[in-house]
Write an enzyme that holds these catalytic residues in place. Structure first.
Site, PDB file in Angstrom:
ATOM      1  N   HIS A 157     -10.964  -0.885  -2.337  1.00 34.85           N
ATOM      2  CA  HIS A 157     -11.709  -1.419  -1.190  1.00 34.85           C
ATOM      3  C   HIS A 157     -11.174  -0.911   0.146  1.00 34.85           C
ATOM      4  O   HIS A 157     -11.838  -1.048   1.161  1.00 34.85           O
ATOM      5  CB  HIS A 157     -11.664  -2.952  -1.201  1.00 34.85           C
ATOM      6  CG  HIS A 157     -12.467  -3.554  -2.319  1.00 34.85           C
ATOM      7  ND1 HIS A 157     -13.681  -4.179  -2.127  1.00 34.85           N
ATOM      8  CD2 HIS A 157     -12.233  -3.621  -3.649  1.00 34.85           C
ATOM      9  CE1 HIS A 157     -14.159  -4.608  -3.285  1.00 34.85           C
ATOM     10  NE2 HIS A 157     -13.298  -4.289  -4.233  1.00 34.85           N
ATOM     11  N   ASP A 365     -10.595   1.500   8.585  1.00 32.61           N
ATOM     12  CA  ASP A 365     -11.128   0.413   7.762  1.00 32.61           C
ATOM     13  C   ASP A 365     -11.803   1.038   6.553  1.00 32.61           C
ATOM     14  O   ASP A 365     -12.484   2.059   6.698  1.00 32.61           O
ATOM     15  CB  ASP A 365     -12.153  -0.393   8.580  1.00 32.61           C
ATOM     16  CG  ASP A 365     -12.152  -1.873   8.212  1.00 32.61           C
ATOM     17  OD1 ASP A 365     -11.890  -2.177   7.035  1.00 32.61           O
ATOM     18  OD2 ASP A 365     -12.415  -2.706   9.091  1.00 32.61           O
TER      19      ASP A 365
HETATM   20  P1  ADP Z   1     -11.513  -7.264   5.750  1.00 36.43           P
HETATM   21  O1  ADP Z   1     -11.919  -7.250   4.311  1.00 36.43           O
HETATM   22  O2  ADP Z   1     -10.493  -6.234   6.132  1.00 36.43           O
HETATM   23  O3  ADP Z   1     -11.122  -8.608   6.255  1.00 36.43           O
HETATM   24  P2  ADP Z   1     -14.387  -6.832   6.304  1.00 36.43           P
HETATM   25  O4  ADP Z   1     -15.066  -6.665   7.625  1.00 36.43           O
HETATM   26  O5  ADP Z   1     -14.758  -5.806   5.318  1.00 36.43           O
HETATM   27  O6  ADP Z   1     -12.809  -6.865   6.615  1.00 36.43           O
HETATM   28  O7  ADP Z   1     -14.731  -8.252   5.675  1.00 36.43           O
HETATM   29  C1  ADP Z   1     -14.414  -9.407   6.340  1.00 36.43           C
HETATM   30  C2  ADP Z   1     -15.236 -10.594   5.829  1.00 36.43           C
HETATM   31  O8  ADP Z   1     -14.583 -11.772   6.264  1.00 36.43           O
HETATM   32  C3  ADP Z   1     -16.640 -10.641   6.396  1.00 36.43           C
HETATM   33  O9  ADP Z   1     -17.511 -11.185   5.446  1.00 36.43           O
HETATM   34  C4  ADP Z   1     -16.497 -11.557   7.601  1.00 36.43           C
HETATM   35  O10 ADP Z   1     -17.651 -12.305   7.885  1.00 36.43           O
HETATM   36  C5  ADP Z   1     -15.378 -12.484   7.193  1.00 36.43           C
HETATM   37  N1  ADP Z   1     -14.542 -12.817   8.376  1.00 36.43           N
HETATM   38  C6  ADP Z   1     -13.688 -11.994   9.014  1.00 36.43           C
HETATM   39  N2  ADP Z   1     -13.117 -12.606  10.055  1.00 36.43           N
HETATM   40  C7  ADP Z   1     -13.612 -13.846  10.091  1.00 36.43           C
HETATM   41  C8  ADP Z   1     -13.402 -14.969  10.953  1.00 36.43           C
HETATM   42  N3  ADP Z   1     -12.577 -14.903  12.002  1.00 36.43           N
HETATM   43  N4  ADP Z   1     -14.081 -16.091  10.683  1.00 36.43           N
HETATM   44  C9  ADP Z   1     -14.936 -16.139   9.633  1.00 36.43           C
HETATM   45  N5  ADP Z   1     -15.166 -15.125   8.793  1.00 36.43           N
HETATM   46  C10 ADP Z   1     -14.522 -13.984   9.015  1.00 36.43           C
END
Ligand code: ADP
Length: 460
Positions: A157, A365
């Site tokens: 991922h 990312d």
């Molecule tokens: P990572 O897997 O590195 O955290 P991604 O953008 O691929 O980054 O996925 C993040 C997921 O987590 C998304 O579904 C997003 O909506 C959720 N998310 C990230 N930050 C927050 C936050 N501060 N509050 C709520 N949901 C979050």
């Protein structure tokens, strides 16, 4: 195809919306085959080691969730140490933040062996095994050592860095060799596949569909990029529910005379938060018409706080936000609203929709799902603009976003200004193209493509 077995560090109950699109999509695939999801329970046993036969079993519909606890020592070396202190920073190109403690690798191997041992006892001969992410790279190799001959696929991922960066991990050779125990390895982007190809150097074929074959260590491996998506329909439905509507109305009322910019992520050094704040500061400096109006809501959910690099980042952010507010703020306007908490998933679409501009500017990312969620949440008649880092995997697909180099503060500020001023027609055009793209490549498409490619591997 036989029963699907998913293995990942953490196991989520696919019936809970809080688990997100990936859990839902995997849940559907598991449901269809009467599957099994195996991983860590999230619990740490403080004194001693969990018993060899200790498994937590839960049934979610047609799916079995089986989890194991970790001892304190294993948790600290496998999870905090090797996975998040070595692999995460190096795979995100941050050699400066890696903690190459020679003691971590032992825990990483031990947990992978323990997972393999406990999982092997639950497997049936015709199971198809899908292993997820950097915590479990050597799992198939361990299972093969125990005589398991099932079809096995792996999906990374996070990004795979170029060979010279990967080489900073002392065990890089062993890690890459372990991948050859799988039948299929999937990456997020074509860039990651290219890095793998340069590392291994023995590509035997590549076709126009992007299917690559490598021969090394006496084995043949299929490799392909499978950019992960979101569940677009589920996210749009979430946006129509009351919680999201309430959130939208509340924010819209509060910001009726201002322009809202939004950043949402885990507090992680890969996300480019300090660089983003500096670009926002430059926006206020260079384009003073934004003073008293442009407001950045920055939500950074707490994450991995017991890893040192994360505590330092938090301090840096707090000081940057404080300085921007102190220098530019007025009694009735604060430029940055920084919130060190997560937002309930049900309210998130309302927040996205209320924003004129989303700043998704990671330094690196694997994919970035926030970019896709932002697009899914917009009103097609009056959509917001996505400013996206070219270093996010998502940038390979989302060409109609405004792409930026987050290290280039001046140009990023210029692009944010362009986003704030973009005419309605251009916004609609770009949004339509982006929405079509994330719809075509949603999370269901992703898992179907991966599982059909795994089923199609000759021999298996
Ligand atoms: P990572 O897997 O590195 O955290 P991604 O953008 O691929 O980054 O996925 C993040 C997921 O987590 C998304 O579904 C997003 O909506 C959720 N998310 C990230 N930050 C927050 C936050 N501060 N509050 C709520 N949901 C979050």
């Amino acid at each position: 195809m036989g029963r699907l077995v998913v293995v990942s560090n953490r196991v989520a109950d696919p019936r809970k919306t809080a688990s997100g699109g990936l859990a839902v999509a995997l849940g559907q695939a598991l449901e269809a085959s009467g599957g099994l999801w195996f991983g860590w329970s999230g619990k740490v046993v403080e004194n001693g080691t969990p018993g060899e036969g200790d498994l937590h079993r839960q049934t979610a519909g047609n799916v079995q969730l089986v989890t194991v606890d970790l001892s304190r020592e294993d948790h600290d070396s496998y999870y905090l140490g090797y996975s998040n202190g070595v692999l995460w920073p190096v795979f995100h190109y941050r050699l400066d933040l890696a903690d190459f403690d020679a003691g971590f690798i032992g825990g990483y191997r031990r947990v992978n062996q323990m997972f393999a041992r406990k999982l092997a006892a639950l497997l049936r001969p015709d199971d198809v095994i899908w292993v997820h992410d950097y915590h479990l790279i050597p799992l198939a190799a361990e299972l093969r050592n125990m005589g398991c001959q099932q079809r096995m696929g792996f999906f990374l991922h996070i990004p795979l860095p170029p060979p010279l960066i990967l080489a900073a991990v002392p065990e890089h050779d062993w890690l890459m060799r372990s991948l050859f125990a799988y039948d299929l390895v999937g990456f997020q982007s074509d860039a990651d596949v290219a890095h793998f190809s340069r590392y291994v150097g023995t590509e035997t074929s590549a076709d126009i569909l992007g299917e690559h074959e490598f021969r090394a260590f006496g084995k043949t491996l299929q490799v392909q990029s499978f950019p992960i998506g979101i569940d677009v329909d589920e996210f749009i439905a979430l946006g129509q529910a009351r919680e999201a509507q309430d959130m939208y109305n509340q924010i819209r009322d509060e910001y009726s005379r201002r322009r809202l910019l939004l950043g949402v992520e885990r507090m992680d050094y890969s996300k480019g938060l300090p660089q983003r704040l500096k670009a926002f500061r430059q926006l206020l400096q260079n384009y003073p018409e934004n003073l008293g109006s442009a407001t950045l809501i920055q939500i950074a959910a707490p994450s991995r706080e017991s890893v040192d690099a994360y505590a330092a980042l938090r301090q840096e952010l707090e000081s940057l936000c404080g300085a921007i507010n102190g220098n530019f703020g007025e009694l009735d306007w604060m430029p940055v609203r920084y919130i060190h908490r997560s937002v309930a998933r049900k309210r998130l679409p309302g927040l996205y929709r209320a924003a004129s501009v989303a700043l998704v500017t990671p330094l690196r990312d694997g994919m970035n799902l926030v970019a896709k969620e932002f697009i899914a949440a917009q009103d097609p008649e009056d959509p917001g603009v996505l400013v996206l880092s070219r270093f996010a995997g998502a940038a390979e697909q989302m060409r109609d976003a405004l792409l930026v180099n987050p290290y280039d503060t001046t140009r990023t500020a210029e692009t944010i200004q362009r986003a704030l001023q973009m005419p309605l027609e251009e916004r609609q055009h770009r949004h339509q193209a982006l929405l079509q793209n994330i719809r075509e490549h949603d999370v269901h498409w992703w898992r179907h493509r991966f599982l059909s490619a795994l089923a199609a591997v000759p021999g298996g």
